[in-house]
Design a protein around this motif. Structure first.
Motif, PDB file in Angstrom:
ATOM      1  N   ARG A 255      10.844  13.804  -7.576  1.00  0.00           N
ATOM      2  CA  ARG A 255      11.892  12.534  -8.262  1.00  0.00           C
ATOM      3  C   ARG A 255      11.535  11.053  -7.190  1.00  0.00           C
ATOM      4  NH1 ARG A 255      17.139  11.477  -7.031  1.00  0.00           N
ATOM      5  NH2 ARG A 255      17.528  13.138  -5.735  1.00  0.00           N
ATOM      6  N   ARG A 256      11.945  11.985  -6.252  1.00  0.00           N
ATOM      7  CA  ARG A 256      12.067  11.566  -4.833  1.00  0.00           C
ATOM      8  C   ARG A 256      10.785  10.577  -4.380  1.00  0.00           C
ATOM      9  NH1 ARG A 256      16.206  13.250  -0.325  1.00  0.00           N
ATOM     10  NH2 ARG A 256      14.944  14.971  -0.074  1.00  0.00           N
ATOM     11  N   TRP A 257       9.994  10.989  -4.330  1.00  0.00           N
ATOM     12  CA  TRP A 257       8.790  10.190  -4.050  1.00  0.00           C
ATOM     13  C   TRP A 257       8.292   8.981  -5.065  1.00  0.00           C
ATOM     14  CZ3 TRP A 257       6.053  11.830   0.226  1.00  0.00           C
ATOM     15  CH2 TRP A 257       6.307  13.331   0.528  1.00  0.00           C
ATOM     16  N   THR A 258       8.499   9.652  -6.126  1.00  0.00           N
ATOM     17  CA  THR A 258       7.957   8.313  -6.747  1.00  0.00           C
ATOM     18  C   THR A 258       9.617   7.021  -6.791  1.00  0.00           C
ATOM     19  OG1 THR A 258       8.340   9.713  -9.176  1.00  0.00           O
ATOM     20  CG2 THR A 258       8.213   7.514  -9.764  1.00  0.00           C
ATOM     21  N   LEU A 259      10.707   7.420  -6.117  1.00  0.00           N
ATOM     22  CA  LEU A 259      11.649   6.268  -6.071  1.00  0.00           C
ATOM     23  C   LEU A 259      10.840   5.868  -4.677  1.00  0.00           C
ATOM     24  CD1 LEU A 259      14.179   5.118  -6.319  1.00  0.00           C
ATOM     25  CD2 LEU A 259      15.428   6.058  -5.701  1.00  0.00           C
ATOM     26  N   PHE A 260      10.983   6.551  -4.059  1.00  0.00           N
ATOM     27  CA  PHE A 260      10.449   5.928  -2.527  1.00  0.00           C
ATOM     28  C   PHE A 260       9.170   4.594  -2.602  1.00  0.00           C
ATOM     29  CE2 PHE A 260       7.592   5.334   1.204  1.00  0.00           C
ATOM     30  CZ  PHE A 260       9.017   4.938   2.490  1.00  0.00           C
ATOM     31  N   ALA A 261       8.268   5.390  -3.777  1.00  0.00           N
ATOM     32  CA  ALA A 261       7.186   4.726  -3.846  1.00  0.00           C
ATOM     33  C   ALA A 261       7.335   3.541  -4.987  1.00  0.00           C
ATOM     34  CB  ALA A 261       5.808   5.773  -4.481  1.00  0.00           C
ATOM     35  N   TRP A 262       7.960   3.660  -5.487  1.00  0.00           N
ATOM     36  CA  TRP A 262       8.579   2.626  -6.377  1.00  0.00           C
ATOM     37  C   TRP A 262       9.803   1.500  -5.379  1.00  0.00           C
ATOM     38  CZ3 TRP A 262      13.813   0.034  -7.448  1.00  0.00           C
ATOM     39  CH2 TRP A 262      13.340  -0.976  -8.616  1.00  0.00           C
ATOM     40  N   LEU A 263      10.102   1.763  -3.977  1.00  0.00           N
ATOM     41  CA  LEU A 263      11.049   1.282  -3.561  1.00  0.00           C
ATOM     42  C   LEU A 263       9.831   0.218  -2.551  1.00  0.00           C
ATOM     43  CD1 LEU A 263      13.307   0.243  -1.897  1.00  0.00           C
ATOM     44  CD2 LEU A 263      13.380   2.212  -1.000  1.00  0.00           C
ATOM     45  N   ALA A 264       8.984   1.234  -2.216  1.00  0.00           N
ATOM     46  CA  ALA A 264       7.644   0.198  -1.822  1.00  0.00           C
ATOM     47  C   ALA A 264       6.985  -0.890  -2.209  1.00  0.00           C
ATOM     48  CB  ALA A 264       7.575   1.860  -0.739  1.00  0.00           C
ATOM     49  N   LEU A 265       6.867  -0.155  -3.131  1.00  0.00           N
ATOM     50  CA  LEU A 265       6.043  -1.338  -4.152  1.00  0.00           C
ATOM     51  C   LEU A 265       6.896  -2.737  -4.571  1.00  0.00           C
ATOM     52  CD1 LEU A 265       3.452  -2.272  -5.635  1.00  0.00           C
ATOM     53  CD2 LEU A 265       4.533  -0.599  -7.438  1.00  0.00           C
ATOM     54  N   THR A 266       8.168  -2.559  -4.824  1.00  0.00           N
ATOM     55  CA  THR A 266       8.702  -3.724  -5.193  1.00  0.00           C
ATOM     56  C   THR A 266       9.229  -4.176  -3.640  1.00  0.00           C
ATOM     57  OG1 THR A 266      10.733  -2.459  -6.249  1.00  0.00           O
ATOM     58  CG2 THR A 266      11.469  -4.155  -5.908  1.00  0.00           C
ATOM     59  N   SER A 267       8.868  -3.851  -2.622  1.00  0.00           N
ATOM     60  CA  SER A 267       9.283  -4.352  -1.135  1.00  0.00           C
ATOM     61  C   SER A 267       8.361  -5.655  -1.451  1.00  0.00           C
ATOM     62  CB  SER A 267       9.962  -3.394  -0.867  1.00  0.00           C
ATOM     63  OG  SER A 267      11.719  -3.075  -0.657  1.00  0.00           O
TER      64      SER A 267
ATOM     65  N   TYR B  30       0.934  -1.095  -0.034  1.00  0.00           N
ATOM     66  CA  TYR B  30       0.164   0.070   0.244  1.00  0.00           C
ATOM     67  C   TYR B  30       0.523   1.307   0.013  1.00  0.00           C
ATOM     68  CZ  TYR B  30      -4.127  -2.743   1.053  1.00  0.00           C
ATOM     69  OH  TYR B  30      -5.077  -4.643   0.939  1.00  0.00           O
ATOM     70  N   LEU B  31       2.264   1.444   1.143  1.00  0.00           N
ATOM     71  CA  LEU B  31       2.821   2.233   0.800  1.00  0.00           C
ATOM     72  C   LEU B  31       3.134   2.913  -0.544  1.00  0.00           C
ATOM     73  CD1 LEU B  31       3.842   3.671   3.351  1.00  0.00           C
ATOM     74  CD2 LEU B  31       6.059   2.422   3.009  1.00  0.00           C
ATOM     75  N   GLY B  32       3.590   1.749  -1.516  1.00  0.00           N
ATOM     76  CA  GLY B  32       4.185   1.573  -2.606  1.00  0.00           C
ATOM     77  C   GLY B  32       2.552   2.064  -3.702  1.00  0.00           C
ATOM     78  N   TYR B  33       1.111   1.934  -3.644  1.00  0.00           N
ATOM     79  CA  TYR B  33       1.050   2.003  -4.104  1.00  0.00           C
ATOM     80  C   TYR B  33       0.161   3.298  -4.158  1.00  0.00           C
ATOM     81  CZ  TYR B  33      -1.643  -2.933  -5.750  1.00  0.00           C
ATOM     82  OH  TYR B  33      -1.797  -3.912  -6.322  1.00  0.00           O
ATOM     83  N   VAL B  34      -0.070   3.846  -2.773  1.00  0.00           N
ATOM     84  CA  VAL B  34      -0.730   5.222  -2.608  1.00  0.00           C
ATOM     85  C   VAL B  34       0.842   6.369  -2.569  1.00  0.00           C
ATOM     86  CG1 VAL B  34      -1.474   6.525  -0.442  1.00  0.00           C
ATOM     87  CG2 VAL B  34      -1.909   4.314  -0.614  1.00  0.00           C
ATOM     88  N   GLY B  35       1.992   5.644  -2.729  1.00  0.00           N
ATOM     89  CA  GLY B  35       2.948   6.565  -2.925  1.00  0.00           C
ATOM     90  C   GLY B  35       2.561   7.095  -4.206  1.00  0.00           C
ATOM     91  N   PHE B  36       2.518   6.536  -5.131  1.00  0.00           N
ATOM     92  CA  PHE B  36       2.280   7.616  -6.903  1.00  0.00           C
ATOM     93  C   PHE B  36       1.344   8.273  -6.378  1.00  0.00           C
ATOM     94  CE2 PHE B  36       4.360   2.809  -7.609  1.00  0.00           C
ATOM     95  CZ  PHE B  36       5.537   3.758  -8.018  1.00  0.00           C
ATOM     96  N   VAL B  37       0.310   8.504  -5.132  1.00  0.00           N
ATOM     97  CA  VAL B  37      -0.389   9.447  -5.697  1.00  0.00           C
ATOM     98  C   VAL B  37       0.464  10.990  -5.552  1.00  0.00           C
ATOM     99  CG1 VAL B  37      -0.450  10.197  -2.800  1.00  0.00           C
ATOM    100  CG2 VAL B  37      -2.780  10.606  -4.560  1.00  0.00           C
ATOM    101  N   VAL B  38       1.412  10.962  -5.270  1.00  0.00           N
ATOM    102  CA  VAL B  38       2.087  12.485  -4.979  1.00  0.00           C
ATOM    103  C   VAL B  38       2.422  12.460  -6.516  1.00  0.00           C
ATOM    104  CG1 VAL B  38       4.260  14.077  -3.858  1.00  0.00           C
ATOM    105  CG2 VAL B  38       2.791  12.172  -2.853  1.00  0.00           C
ATOM    106  N   PRO B  39       2.912  11.701  -6.736  1.00  0.00           N
ATOM    107  CA  PRO B  39       3.628  12.461  -8.583  1.00  0.00           C
ATOM    108  C   PRO B  39       2.776  12.374  -9.469  1.00  0.00           C
ATOM    109  CG  PRO B  39       5.058  10.374  -8.214  1.00  0.00           C
ATOM    110  CD  PRO B  39       4.168  10.593  -7.214  1.00  0.00           C
TER     111      PRO B  39
END
Lengths: 666, 65
Positions: free
Chosen positions: A211-223, A180-189
């Motif tokens: 940039r960093r929001w996308t990377l963080f969301a991507w990292l969370a979704l990957t994890s 969810y941290l990954g899914y929801v994180g893409f709301v900022v971009p």
């Protein structure tokens, strides 16, 4: 007392709903009417929403901890014998609580975004706040009116039912939150893309912000995806980690477009290219995150992850998905004129062209997975026939494209921006190509056959070799300039450009994951045997002796387990106990596999049926090098965190230069 | 050499992709709408409702291993 606590949670959610509507309206009104004070109030409303939804979450978690079965959600998903840690995490054990967790992360992201960007991106803020508040509103309506975890039971039952036994596992404590941290994180971009389109200024500023929001969301979704795979591997007992299940695919879709976005924003940041493409990727990624939520929660897909069907909830989620998707793309279409840029792609041998191909491959993969996942749905709607698209389709179509992406990973990060000469690239690639040829020869000697596996080996070798050559060259140059040792020069380079070197570490992690996938798939051994006490069998160089069956008991389960002695040569290396657990409250049986992990491979044993007279059927797998998948994931996490640690100062200066550039070209 | 400015301009001028994109998205939403209400937890059996295959039992001696 408990009743009033859950009522407090309900009241907090209702108030948050009102505040999100207020924030959305005031942010837009403030921008349109030129009243900054309205935007300030909207900002405060979003911050207050974070506190209110945090309170609402706390009330549900506390109700679980207190075994308050007057709360229907607690009574359905917990009981007094459930261990405390699972009672605390049962919040996301079913539908209503999962949505509340979604919302909680959304409010946290929203609060952080408005705090961190309030001063750096003041002109985007009204639209960012309005977008974030709008998404919050959508989820709050769902939670308050259609999927409330605050509903009370009168009279309350004495004992609750059971949390899904499959979820009573450490992996599941953190898998859903990470996802969810990954899914929801893409709301900022997404919010910044909408703001850029609404302002008619889709220049460099917004991509620097995301940039960093996308990377963080991507990292969370990957994890989240990797952890889900790891959980499926050791918990579900079929010896695999990815089944191309529709819900797994639904998480892969935003990951693929998010990966594309992560790469293509670099072209906009450096060269002001791909402006329309990046905004559409930001919208698509968040829309696909919502699509994943819709597919899981509405029950439209046949999946092992499917939840109870509720047409009203599904209809609402569909409407919300339609508003976000059609609204986002509608705005993109309306503002397409503002996306024009004077920047040009100077040549096909350039970093930006490599990024273009990277995006092309990722989007083709996403389209392939999308079609494969939704095809059964379309067939059923139009013909009434139920079918499933299984792993062979995805493996045949997706894996070759993934191999092409790995190939591209070798040249992409090292090719210069604007234009490179073919002669330069040939010269650079000579040594890596030689090393790769040697690696492929070793792979053939070890028994690897087939075009796709050998191409994957070549791609992996090429990535490692090009990174090694590129880093060695940079270190040598730095050492020559500074007069310092190679180690000190490498450290200086890595710290100076953490984003680049973090990216290279992530690429190495991807190669390690690919290596684990390839090896574990190609050389896996399986045996199913019926054993009496004292019987033995061999697999993967181990000798397993069946000692017999025994019974064990946990706080809320009983189990039958097989006791197996594992020998390697003459040495006894382990005693393992695969189990079949029975959860009486949930009337469910689960399989607990026994796994002995080494770097060389996993011995994976599952207990089947008892056959009488102390006999049992055992299924055993030897899965070579599978642990490298999880090791690669750790490398990906390390690389991403390293890249994320690049300070905001640099981003701010790029943003400042980008503002004026954006205004020139708009 | 590729002129992305020109390419974007051409695409924008043609404009055919706009209704196509919105149409595709709308079709997708309609598909999802039509799919709502089905019970996805029920997996159809591959055997129920199908005739059993014909077969002949052979008479012979059983082997013991």
């Amino acid at each position: 007392m408990s009743g009033s606590l859950i009522e407090l949670g309900m009241a907090a959610s209702a108030l948050a709903l009102i505040l999100s509507a207020v924030a959305m309206v005031l942010a837009l009104a403030g921008e349109r009417l030129g009243r900054p004070a309205y935007v300030v109030v909207a900002r405060h409303a979003l911050l207050a929403n974070c506190a209110l939804v945090t309170l609402a979450c706390f009330t549900v978690i506390w109700s679980f901890v207190q075994n308050d079965f007057s709360v229907a959600y607690v009574a359905q998903n917990s009981n007094t014998r459930l261990p405390l840690i699972y009672r605390m995490t049962a919040l996301w054990g079913a539908h209503e609580g999962s949505l509340l967790l979604w919302l909680w992360f959304l409010t946290l992201y929203s609060a952080l975004a408005v705090i961190l960007h309030w001063e750096t991106h003041p002109r985007s803020m009204p639209y960012v706040i309005a977008t974030l508040a709008g998404v919050q509103l959508g989820f709050l309506v769902l939670i308050v009116f259609l999927s409330s975890p605050f509903t009370e039971l009168v009279p309350p039952p004495i004992e609750g039912r059971e949390l899904n036994p499959l979820l009573q596992d450490p992996g599941l404590i953190i898998h859903p939150p990470l996802l969810y941290l990954g899914y929801v994180g893409f709301v900022v971009p997404f919010a910044f893309a909408i703001a850029a389109l609404a302002r008619g200024s889709a220049g460099v500023e917004w991509v620097v912000a995301i940039r960093r929001w996308t990377l963080f969301a991507w990292l969370a979704l990957t994890s989240g995806i990797m952890l889900g795979g790891y959980w499926a591997y050791y918990e579900l007992g079929w010896g695999g980690y990815w089944a191309w299940d529709p819900v797994e695919n639904a998480s892969l879709l935003p990951w693929l477009t998010g990966t594309a976005l992560l790469h293509s924003v670099m072209a906009q940041e450096k060269r002001n290219l791909f402006r329309g493409w990046n905004t559409s990727l930001a919208i698509s990624t968040f829309a696909l995150s919502l699509l994943g939520t819709f597919l899981v929660r509405s029950g439209v897909l046949t999946s092992v992850h499917s939840f109870a069907v509720d047409p009203w909830r599904g209809m609402y989620l569909l409407g919300f998905l339609a508003v976000v998707t059609l609204g986002g793309f509608g705005l993109l279409i309306a503002r397409v004129d503002t996306l024009r840029t004077a920047a040009r792609l100077d040549g096909t041998l350039s970093r930006e062209a490599a990024l273009l191909f990277n995006n092309l491959f990722l989007i083709v993969t996403a389209a392939t997975v999308f079609v494969g996942t939704l095809y059964p749905l379309a067939v059923e709607v139009f013909t009434g026939v139920r079918l499933t698209v299984a792993a062979p389709y995805f493996n045949k179509v997706v894996l070759p494209i993934m191999v092409a992406i790995v190939m591209l990973m070798s040249i992409g990060p090292v090719i210069p921006w604007r234009k490179a000469s073919a002669r330069e690239i040939r010269k650079f690639l000579a040594a890596p190509a030689l090393a790769t040829t040697g690696l492929v020869a070793v792979a053939v000697a070890l028994g690897v056959r087939g075009l796709v596996p050998l191409a994957a080996v070549a791609g992996m070798g090429l990535v490692i070799a090009t990174i090694a050559v590129d880093v060695a060259r940079a270190v040598r140059n730095r050492s020559a300039i500074s007069g310092k040792s190679y180690a000190a020069s490498l450290l200086w380079l890595a710290i100076w450009n953490r984003r680049r070197y973090g990216g290279l570490i992530v690429h190495l992690g991807v190669v390690i994951v690919a290596f684990g996938i390839l090896a574990s798939g190609l050389f896996q051994e399986t045996k199913t045997v019926a054993l009496s006490p004292g019987d033995r069998f061999e697999i993967g160089g181990y000798t397993l002796t069946f000692k017999g069956l025994s019974s064990v008991e946990g706080s809320n389960w009983t189990a039958r387990q097989a006791d197996l002695e594992v020998r390697q040569g003459d040495e006894r290396v382990a005693l393992i106990h695969p189990q079949r657990r029975n959860y009486p409250r949930g009337e469910m049986v689960t399989t607990e596999s026994a796994i002995r992990t080494t770097l060389a491979g996993d011995l994976y044993v599952v207990l089947g049926e008892e056959l009488g007279d102390g006999r049992a059927s055992i299924r055993a797998y030897y899965i070579p090098l599978v642990v490298w998948i999880w090791c690669g994931w750790i490398v990906i996490i390390a690389g991403s965190l390293f890249a994320l640690s690049q300070g905001r100062q640099q981003a701010r200066s790029v943003a400042a230069s980008g503002n004026s550039r954006a205004e020139q070209v708009s | 050499m590729t002129d992305t400015h020109g390419a974007t301009h051409d695409v924008a001028e043609r404009g055919w992709w706009k209704p196509l994109l919105l149409g595709l998205l709308a079709c997708l939403m309609i598909l999802f709408g039509l799919s709502l209400g089905r019970d996805s937890s029920v997996l159809p059996s591959a055997l129920v409702g199908k005739p059993a295959p014909s077969f002949v039992l052979r008479v012979g001696a059983a082997r013991r291993g």
